[in-house]
Write an enzyme that holds these catalytic residues in place. Structure first.
Site, PDB file in Angstrom:
ATOM      1  N   ARG A 191       1.954  -4.591  -3.531  1.00 49.59           N
ATOM      2  CA  ARG A 191       1.846  -4.978  -2.130  1.00 49.59           C
ATOM      3  C   ARG A 191       0.568  -5.769  -1.879  1.00 49.59           C
ATOM      4  O   ARG A 191      -0.398  -5.706  -2.627  1.00 49.59           O
ATOM      5  CB  ARG A 191       1.870  -3.744  -1.219  1.00 49.59           C
ATOM      6  CG  ARG A 191       0.708  -2.771  -1.409  1.00 49.59           C
ATOM      7  CD  ARG A 191      -0.410  -3.005  -0.431  1.00 49.59           C
ATOM      8  NE  ARG A 191      -1.571  -2.163  -0.743  1.00 49.59           N
ATOM      9  CZ  ARG A 191      -2.605  -2.581  -1.429  1.00 49.59           C
ATOM     10  NH1 ARG A 191      -2.624  -3.798  -1.905  1.00 49.59           N
ATOM     11  NH2 ARG A 191      -3.638  -1.788  -1.667  1.00 49.59           N
ATOM     12  N   ASP A 246      -5.452   3.638   6.564  1.00 51.24           N
ATOM     13  CA  ASP A 246      -4.244   4.468   6.473  1.00 51.24           C
ATOM     14  C   ASP A 246      -4.587   5.927   6.293  1.00 51.24           C
ATOM     15  O   ASP A 246      -3.956   6.808   6.875  1.00 51.24           O
ATOM     16  CB  ASP A 246      -3.316   3.978   5.367  1.00 51.24           C
ATOM     17  CG  ASP A 246      -3.949   3.951   3.990  1.00 51.24           C
ATOM     18  OD1 ASP A 246      -5.190   3.824   3.888  1.00 51.24           O
ATOM     19  OD2 ASP A 246      -3.204   4.033   2.986  1.00 51.24           O
ATOM     20  N   SER A 271      -2.029  -2.768  -5.837  1.00 50.67           N
ATOM     21  CA  SER A 271      -1.305  -1.502  -5.895  1.00 50.67           C
ATOM     22  C   SER A 271      -0.397  -1.369  -7.105  1.00 50.67           C
ATOM     23  O   SER A 271       0.704  -0.838  -7.020  1.00 50.67           O
ATOM     24  CB  SER A 271      -0.497  -1.301  -4.605  1.00 50.67           C
ATOM     25  OG  SER A 271      -0.101   0.032  -4.471  1.00 50.67           O
ATOM     26  N   ASP A 306       0.381   2.228   0.410  1.00 57.87           N
ATOM     27  CA  ASP A 306       0.910   1.571  -0.789  1.00 57.87           C
ATOM     28  C   ASP A 306       2.318   2.055  -1.105  1.00 57.87           C
ATOM     29  O   ASP A 306       3.210   1.262  -1.437  1.00 57.87           O
ATOM     30  CB  ASP A 306      -0.001   1.856  -1.989  1.00 57.87           C
ATOM     31  CG  ASP A 306      -1.415   1.374  -1.774  1.00 57.87           C
ATOM     32  OD1 ASP A 306      -1.645   0.610  -0.821  1.00 57.87           O
ATOM     33  OD2 ASP A 306      -2.303   1.766  -2.553  1.00 57.87           O
ATOM     34  N   LYS A 323      -8.772   2.468  -8.425  1.00 55.59           N
ATOM     35  CA  LYS A 323      -9.153   3.411  -7.375  1.00 55.59           C
ATOM     36  C   LYS A 323      -9.610   4.736  -7.959  1.00 55.59           C
ATOM     37  O   LYS A 323     -10.454   5.425  -7.388  1.00 55.59           O
ATOM     38  CB  LYS A 323      -7.982   3.657  -6.427  1.00 55.59           C
ATOM     39  CG  LYS A 323      -7.764   2.570  -5.419  1.00 55.59           C
ATOM     40  CD  LYS A 323      -6.782   2.971  -4.348  1.00 55.59           C
ATOM     41  CE  LYS A 323      -5.388   3.173  -4.874  1.00 55.59           C
ATOM     42  NZ  LYS A 323      -4.410   3.433  -3.805  1.00 55.59           N
TER      43      LYS A 323
END
Length: 459
Positions: free
Chosen positions: A47, A56, A147, A193, A237
């Site tokens: 994405r 989010d 992602s 995601d 991440k």
């Protein structure tokens, strides 16, 4: 949007010979590895988030698109075996195998995301699963803020739901399962995601709300397109604790602000529910942040005193964060401001899509806030956004968690070819990256694509 478990023809999803050949190559490699053809294929896309970064997990809406780059998993069940074997079409990635009844995420490896998706689904059922052989192929650039890891979790979960016959799952439900499942790998994300990977619609962005997950399609201006550019500094991440530290700081900001406003912080936990509890707009939330949170750092002892909690309770609030001091004001200013930018971006798309200059300013403001208030940009990302602006972008910002990865730029369609050449010449050429390599791997136009699906295995 098709039913999640409807089998789609490969040529309906991949409309180029290269895309179709990729699937054929995966099947050939699978058969060479396991001795038989796969009996199912699933895909889940990466994405690009147009606006709404790092909000989010605070409960606020975001506005991403699914992209054409994706993860495909070919798989085969084996009733005679009790092993889960995970391989990769790229032989440089190590294979993993374990007993199907003993699937655990013990470390962060590429296959850990496959295990996480499998675990997310399998914990919903009570049947003994068969053995499973899978092969993964991905085109989402890794560690680039697009992602790739979540796409792998989503593809794995779809695979597990398919062969475990858990077909009652809706796209929204399985997205929420995957958001929780990714925490097996140590990332405390918010669910964007996974939601867009399942709920993407070709030709439309999606305004995604949370708790529960729900989407509203958003039409984008016809006069512009979006270009992704990778700064070529990679960051997972799950690497270190930078990402989780930001999650903890936002959680603490909500708790402290709730206390200052006379609310029970234990019933709030996130900034968006706090805003709703006080019937505020994002702008009014920002005003309260500026009034009630001080700039600079908060110490652990200071926050413990404000919240009147024990050290153990404090530790449970911050979760996987390693911080000893916390920048609550800066983080909350970014989140409230970004929430307001998402709302304004969506309003402009609906009511005044011709005002692309205003949309571009919102994208630029997002990057400035991520750089100054959220401290997730790096020199290469800042340099690349400026190059993109100089090449004609109406707005440019980092996309994803930050600390590396990609930028997204909004570019007038009539100059996109010149734009791409100028960015290559200014950024990639000095790094000795050829124009062909840059435009095939690192610098590309993107548009909204369809979400996850099951593919028919070609006969």
């Amino acid at each position: 949007m098709s039913n999640l478990f409807d089998e789609l023809n490969v040529e309906d999803v991949y409309d180029t010979p290269a895309g179709q050949q990729r699937i054929n190559n995966l099947i050939v490699k699978f058969e060479a590895k396991f001795g038989e053809q796969p009996n199912f294929l699933v895909r889940a896309p990466g994405r690009v988030n147009l606006i709404g970064e790092h909000v989010d997990y605070c409960g606020f809406p975001v506005l991403p698109i699914a992209i054409q780059q994706d993860v495909v998993i070919a798989g085969r069940t084996d009733e005679t075996d009790r092993k889960l074997t995970v391989s990769n079409a790229d032989s440089s990635f190590p294979e993993y195998s374990c007993n199907i009844r003993d699937v655990q995420v013990k470390e962060v490896k590429w296959y850990s995301y496959v295990l996480a998706g499998y675990l997310g689904i399998s914990q919903r059922i009570n049947t003994l699963p068969p053995g499973l052989q899978v092969m993964v192929d991905g085109t989402v650039p890794m560690s680039a803020g697009l992602s790739s890891s979540s796409a792998l979790v989503c593809a794995s979960a779809l695979m597990a739901a398919l062969f475990l016959k858990e077909k009652s799952l809706t796209r929204e439900c399985i997205a929420e399962v995957c958001a929780k499942a990714e925490r097996y790998v140590g990332t405390e994300g918010g669910g964007m995601d996974q939601a867009i990977s399942f709920l993407g619609v070709k030709g439309k962005a999606q305004l995604i709300n949370f708790n529960p997950v729900r989407c509203e399609p958003v039409s984008l201006p016809d006069s512009v397109t979006f270009v992704v550019a990778n700064c070529m500094v990679n960051k997972w991440k799950a690497d270190g604790t930078d990402f989780n530290n930001r999650v903890a700081e936002c959680r603490l900001a909500a708790d402290v602000l709730a206390t200052k406003l006379g609310l029970d912080w234990e019933k709030v936990q996130k900034l968006q529910p706090l805003m709703v509890a006080r019937d505020m707009t994002p702008k009014e939330l920002l005003e309260n942040v500026e009034q009630h949170l001080h700039s600079g750092v908060y110490t652990r002892d200071e926050i413990v005193d404000i919240l009147k909690v024990s050290d153990s309770t404090f530790a449970s609030i911050i979760g996987k964060s390693s911080n000893e001091v916390f920048r609550l004001y800066d983080r909350a200013v970014h989140v409230a401001g970004e929430a307001a930018r998402v709302a304004e971006f969506r309003r402009l798309c609906d009511e005044n899509p011709a005002d692309v200059q205003a949309l571009g300013r919102l994208i630029d403001e997002s990057h400035d806030s991520l750089k100054v208030k959220y401290n997730v940009s790096i020199e290469e990302l800042d340099n690349l956004t400026q190059i993109c602006k100089g090449a004609g972008a109406l707005g440019s910002r980092l996309v994803g968690a930050g600390f590396g990865g990609c930028t997204i730029s909004m570019v007038p369609k009539e100059i996109v070819d010149q734009f791409i050449f100028k960015v290559w010449e200014a950024y990639y050429k000095p790094l000795n990256v050829s124009e062909e390599e840059a435009t095939s791997k690192h610098l590309f136009v993107t548009s909204p694509y369809a979400g996850a699906c099951v593919l028919k295995v070609p006969s």
